[in-house]
Every structure is written in structure tokens, then in C-alpha cells.
Design an enzyme around this catalytic site. Structure first.
Site, mmCIF file in Angstrom:
data_model
loop_
_atom_site.group_PDB
_atom_site.id
_atom_site.type_symbol
_atom_site.label_atom_id
_atom_site.label_comp_id
_atom_site.label_asym_id
_atom_site.label_seq_id
_atom_site.Cartn_x
_atom_site.Cartn_y
_atom_site.Cartn_z
ATOM 1 N N TYR A 1 0.856 -1.180 0.000
ATOM 2 C CA TYR A 1 0.000 0.000 0.000
ATOM 3 C C TYR A 1 0.893 1.230 0.000
ATOM 4 O O TYR A 1 1.809 1.333 0.813
ATOM 5 C CB TYR A 1 -0.888 -0.014 1.245
ATOM 6 C CG TYR A 1 -1.805 1.185 1.386
ATOM 7 C CD1 TYR A 1 -2.911 1.328 0.566
ATOM 8 C CD2 TYR A 1 -1.568 2.160 2.346
ATOM 9 C CE1 TYR A 1 -3.763 2.424 0.698
ATOM 10 C CE2 TYR A 1 -2.417 3.249 2.495
ATOM 11 C CZ TYR A 1 -3.512 3.375 1.665
ATOM 12 O OH TYR A 1 -4.356 4.453 1.798
ATOM 13 N N ASP B 1 9.236 2.785 -0.309
ATOM 14 C CA ASP B 1 8.207 3.417 0.512
ATOM 15 C C ASP B 1 8.505 3.030 1.964
ATOM 16 O O ASP B 1 8.149 1.948 2.412
ATOM 17 C CB ASP B 1 6.829 2.935 0.075
ATOM 18 C CG ASP B 1 5.710 3.530 0.926
ATOM 19 O OD1 ASP B 1 5.997 4.024 2.033
ATOM 20 O OD2 ASP B 1 4.545 3.464 0.492
ATOM 21 N N LYS C 1 4.654 9.271 8.885
ATOM 22 C CA LYS C 1 4.439 8.706 10.212
ATOM 23 C C LYS C 1 5.445 9.230 11.258
ATOM 24 O O LYS C 1 5.273 10.328 11.764
ATOM 25 C CB LYS C 1 4.411 7.176 10.129
ATOM 26 C CG LYS C 1 3.271 6.690 9.198
ATOM 27 C CD LYS C 1 2.970 5.245 9.348
ATOM 28 C CE LYS C 1 1.991 4.713 8.330
ATOM 29 N NZ LYS C 1 0.584 4.928 8.611
HETATM 30 N N1 HOZ Z 1 -3.511 3.469 6.167
HETATM 31 C C1 HOZ Z 1 -3.571 3.099 7.537
HETATM 32 C C2 HOZ Z 1 -3.483 1.643 7.705
HETATM 33 N N2 HOZ Z 1 -2.400 1.021 7.045
HETATM 34 C C3 HOZ Z 1 -4.811 3.587 8.197
HETATM 35 C C4 HOZ Z 1 -4.747 5.005 8.563
HETATM 36 C C5 HOZ Z 1 -5.785 5.410 9.583
HETATM 37 O O1 HOZ Z 1 -6.915 4.949 9.520
HETATM 38 O O2 HOZ Z 1 -5.474 6.196 10.451
#
Ligand code: HOZ
Length: 423
Positions: free
Chosen positions: A144, A236, A264
Site C-alpha cells: 500500500y 516506501d 508517520k
Molecule cells: N492506512 C492506515 C493503515 N495502514 C490507516 C490510517 C488510519 O486509519 O489512520
């Protein structure tokens, strides 16, 4: 029985927010039930709107490596806020953060700050296409990279949870430029990489189909293929950056990408992303070069202050050894709790996933065979034990320096009961 405060809030939220949440996985579609709403968090603990306290393993999906509301970050925010919260003009502190990133991440000579991991990957791909003159990208099923068009193809994370592998709204012509390979399968990359490949983009540690580690030689082979074909290699490291080590996973594995995407941890819990890499590539970004990318809140002074405070804290002592010891303690305990049942635990430092239904997960096809029903029952049982796990089988658990051995032992004891109860 009267509804809880969280249930009331969710009912209200669904009237004004699509699905009641601002990011799909938070709706608990993968585990059922009504999501709990967070009132506050400190250290390794979350408190919900009904006053229940939990040991937290979401950690805001990665940023909270120091735990929630760490004093160093609160102090940095208090110090920065009175001077203004956004200027739309350059600041001293964003230069300091950029210097810190180039110092810590081996392959980054120049870096551009953005507001999210999605922005970082989207911008890195534009740069790769401009620099190579090529159009296609190669991505891996189950990786992802945010929600930009063209990256939402067998994307893992929330898309997997909801069983929506490809989003409507992504034009076929754009999706057609994305070629899919299988994680940990070098031959599958050779099959799809071609004369028009601009970039191979990969999570060097896959964290969005659950935690899936790269096998020895996989990332090295991607580097070789990129060099042979003229494609750029993009790591990534939105999850693994400043988490696998201070220099990201590239420092651990010794394979250097052309471009790296970050997010992050770099924002310490505020919205920040970044992309960076070789100077000759990054100098093609506007205004140094012609590749356009911009943002009103990019380099936001509060986000930069939180990120800098976090990175500086991570430079003190050896938090990564401590995090790895905690991660191993939890992984070993969960493996023992699983016993002979069909399942496995993947772990790298402070990242971990407990998989039900398979003894090994190497790629997205393996992840497709997981026992998500059992995970959902386990999740609910753990919640009853006061442990808040990521609400999907396809996500990582995130440990922080605030988790104590006692927290971990309590989690293992709860998992023993929860696993037995869901047999
Ligand atoms: N993309 C996040 C999980 N891999 C979720 C982000 C969120 O819901 O805070």
C-alpha cells in the site's frame, strides 16, 4: 440496554462523515462491532469516550514510536505554537529537519517535506516519470502506498479489509500503467518490467498485508533490475522509516533506493510526509527544476517541531534495541499462545502481526488464505481484555518505547485466553 457513548458518537458520525470515519479501517469493517471513540491517550494507553482504558497497539498506525503525548513532543509544540502555526514561507526549523533527514537516511541527499505518505509516493512517482521519460510503474500486490490513482491496484491495507481491490474512480488508462508483481518473487518482477518502466516502488518491509518481511536477496534483486533497465527504485519507508532503525530499513538491508518516501514517525504524530533521494533527481523538483509539486501546509512549523523532537529523542541511547527486545518478547509469547494451531507471528523490531490460518505469509496470495473470521473473534476477545489491536488481520501492530514489559506480559496472558476462547 442503552448505547455506549462510542455507539452514540458513531451513529452521529455516520450522518455526517462517510461510513462514520475519516479513514476506512477505523470503521472496524474487518472485525465487526461499533468502533470505540478515543477520548485521550498517554504513553501506551488509550482511553475511550466511555472511560475504558486499553493497551494500544495501533500507535496511530506508526507515528507514536515514543508512545502517546510524550513530554518531549508536547514541550516542542508548546515552544513552537506561540510563534505562529503556519506561514506559507520558509522557516529555520524545516531546514533543521531536512538536514536531520539527510544525515540519518543514507540514500537521501535532498528532501522535500509534504503532508502525508500519499503525497510523498504520488510526488516521487511523478518525479520518476519525469526523470526517466517513462510512464509505467511496477508495484507489488499487497503493498500500500497511499490512495493516489494508479497505486490503488491490489493495494492492501483498508482496501483489502473492505474487499475492494481496486477503487472505482481510478481511470482504466491510469491503472493500466501500473504493472503488478508478487512480493518476494523476483521472476514476477522480471516478467512485468519493461522498456517503459519509470519506477519499481516497494515497501522494503511490507506492512499493509500484515507484516511481511523481504526474503534475503529480494531487495538486492530489485536494485539490480532497476539498474539494468534504467527504472528508478523507490522505497516506501512510510512505515519502516525511523522505525526499522534510525536510517530506515535501507540502513538495515544495505540496499539503497534512488528515492525514498517517508511519513508517520517523521511527524511525531502530526501530519508530515517527505520524499527524497539523489540530488540529481531531487533537483528536478520545482523550483529547482520543472517537476511541479507544492503545498500550503508543507513544512508546517508545528509538524516540523513534533517531528524534530521525536527524531532527537530517538537519537538518545539505543531505543531500537529496547524496541526490538520488546517486539521479540511479544512475538515469542504470542507464538507460545498459538501453540500447534495454524498461524504464525511475523516480527521485525517494534512491528508485528499475528496471522491466523497460515503457517507462513510471504506475499499477498498467502495473505488471501488467512482466517479473518478467527482474527475478528480474537480482536473482540482482546478488546474485552483491555487490549486494542489494529482492527484488521492485514495490518501491523506497533510497539512504542512507552510499552513496558508488564504491558507485554499482560498482552500475552490476554492473548492466551483470547486464542483459547476462539478455538
Ligand atoms: N492506512 C492506515 C493503515 N495502514 C490507516 C490510517 C488510519 O486509519 O489512520
Amino acid at each position: 440496554m442503552s448505547a455506549s457513548v462510542s455507539e452514540d458518537l458513531f451513529a452521529k458520525a455516520t450522518q455526517v462523515i462517510p461510513g462514520g470515519v475519516n479513514s476506512p479501517v477505523r470503521a472496524w469493517a474487518g472485525v465487526g462491532g461499533s468502533p470505540r471513540f478515543v477520548a485521550s491517550a498517554k504513553g501506551a494507553r488509550l482511553t475511550d469516550e466511555d472511560g475504558n482504558e486499553y493497551i494500544d497497539y495501533i500507535g496511530s498506525w506508526g507515528p507514536m514510536i515514543l508512545g502517546h503525548a510524550p513530554e518531549v513532543v508536547l514541550d516542542a509544540l508548546s515552544a513552537a505554537a506561540p510563534s505562529g502555526t503556519s506561514f506559507g514561507a520558509p522557516t529555520r526549523s524545516e531546514v533543521v529537519l531536512a538536514e536531520k533527514i539527510t544525515e540519518l537516511v543514507a540514500s537521501i541527499e535532498r528532501v522535500r517535506l509534504v503532508n502525508s505518505g500519499t503525497e510523498a509516493t504520488m510526488s516521487a512517482l511523478r518525479l520518476a516519470r519525469a526523470a526517466t521519460g517513462h510512464s509505467e510503474i511496477v508495484k507489488f500486490a499487497g503493498c500500500y502506498h497511499g490512495h493516489a490513482d494508479g497505486l490503488l491496484v491490489r493495494a492492501g491495507s483498508g482496501a483489502t479489509t473492505l474487499g475492494v481491490p481496486d477503487s472505482p474512480g481510478v481511470p482504466e488508462a491510469i491503472a493500466a500503467l501500473t504493472k503488478l508483481a508478487n512480493y518476494n518473487d523476483v521472476e514476477s518482477v522480471r516478467r512485468v518490467v519493461g522498456a517503459d518502466t519509470a519506477a519499481i516502488i516497494v515497501e522494503p518491509v511490507a506492512g499493509n498485508m500484515g507484516l511481511v518481511l523481504p526474503e534475503p536477496g529480494f531487495l538486492e534483486a530489485l536494485r539490480t533490475i532497476a539498474d539494468e533497465t534504467g527504472a528508478l527504485l523507490i522505497f516506501d519507508e512510510v512505515i519502516s522509516g525511523f522505525r526499522a532503525s534510525l536510517g530506515g530499513y535501507q540502513t538495515v538491508c544495505g540496499v539503497l533506493p534512488d528515492l525514498t518516501c517517508l511519513g508517520k514517525v517523521i511527524g511525531g504524530g502530526l501530519p508530515v510526509g517527505a520524499y527524497g533521494g539523489r540530488a540529481d533527481l531531487m533537483q528536478q523538483i520545482s523550483p529547482a527544476g520543472p517537476v511541479y509539486q507544492a503545498g500550503t501546509l508543507s513544512g508546517n512549523p508545528l509538524a516540523v517541531a513534533a517531528g524534530l523532537a521525536t527524531l532527537r529523542a530517538l537519537e538518545q541511547g539505543d531505543p531500537y534495541a529496547d524496541l526490538a527486545a520488546k517486539g521479540s518478547r511479544l512475538a515469542d509469547g504470542l507464538r507460545a499462545a498459538l501453540g500447534e494451531r495454524t498461524g504464525c507471528v511475523a516480527q521485525l523490531g517494534s512491528l508485528l502481526t499475528l496471522f491466523f490460518g497460515r503457517r507462513e505469509v510471504r506475499n499477498y496470495d498467502d495473505a488471501g488464505g488467512l482466517d479473518t473470521g478467527r482474527f475478528a473473534r480474537f480482536f473482540q476477545a482482546m478488546l474485552d481484555e483491555g487490549i486494542w489491536l489494529p482492527p484488521s488481520q492485514y495490518e501491523c501492530w506497533f510497539l512504542s518505547t512507552a510499552h513496558t514489559d508488564a504491558d507485554i506480559d499482560a498482552t500475552i496472558a490476554a492473548a492466551e485466553r483470547a486464542i483459547a476462547a476462539t478455538d
